[in-house]
Design an enzyme around this catalytic site. Sequence first.
Site, PDB file in Angstrom:
ATOM      1  N   LYS A   1       3.102   2.000   9.139  1.00  0.00           N
ATOM      2  CA  LYS A   1       2.697   1.160   8.001  1.00  0.00           C
ATOM      3  C   LYS A   1       1.241   0.720   8.165  1.00  0.00           C
ATOM      4  O   LYS A   1       0.418   0.919   7.274  1.00  0.00           O
ATOM      5  CB  LYS A   1       3.620  -0.058   7.882  1.00  0.00           C
TER       6      LYS A   1
ATOM      7  N   ASP B   1       6.088  -1.427   2.966  1.00  0.00           N
ATOM      8  CA  ASP B   1       6.353  -2.781   3.456  1.00  0.00           C
ATOM      9  C   ASP B   1       7.643  -3.251   2.787  1.00  0.00           C
ATOM     10  O   ASP B   1       8.329  -2.471   2.107  1.00  0.00           O
ATOM     11  CB  ASP B   1       5.156  -3.712   3.188  1.00  0.00           C
TER      12      ASP B   1
END
Length: 214
Positions: A125, A144
């Site tokens: 991420k 996310d």
Amino acid sequence: MPSTAAAKRHAARIARLLAEHYPHASCSLDFQSPLELLVATILSAQCTDQRVNRVTKTLFRKYPTAAHYARADLPQLERDIQSTGFFRNKAKSIQGCCIAILEQYGGQVPKEMEKLVGLPGIGRKTANVVLGTAYGIPSGMVVDTHVARIARRLGLTAEKDPEKIERDLMSLFAAKEWVVLSHRLIHHGRAICTARKPKCNECPLESLCPRIGV
Ligand code: SF4
């Protein structure tokens, strides 16, 4: 989830509506360099971007390079970022990353996914945020909590694991859309498709959303 023609058409309609609704969506963390975005992204875990921006305003002046973080007094660095929460882990992660960046990459944040995810505490991420937003390299989609939730509600994935969700999204959307689409989904998750009470009545995607799990 297989990326069938129907699934791709569904995804394309979603991308079009999000583009109309959030034409200027971009990263809401303040940064001037890949290193600043890396540090801000580490600080943003379990913390609002506004709070991170307040902290980094002075932090970035105090620690302008990877070497400054690498040789920082750790308890002092912890105090400098304390208000973002989980400050011990975050300070350790920032310092560990900067030592590795200094020792292995001459003080420059690397531009390769494999190298970024090899830094302490950095997952896909954060690596996607840095590559996509600081370097303009579409390495993948930022998954996310907002992106994961909305992707499931919209029927773009049935997965729970962020890496599997990312794989589904990457198969549905063209690489050139990944960076901006991640920003748009995050904005949508903050403004309308919120975790507890999604505002489906106000949602531009309502007509094509199966609202899975809502
Ligand atoms: S219709 Fe509701 S569940 Fe679907 S994307 Fe919009 S807010 Fe989220």
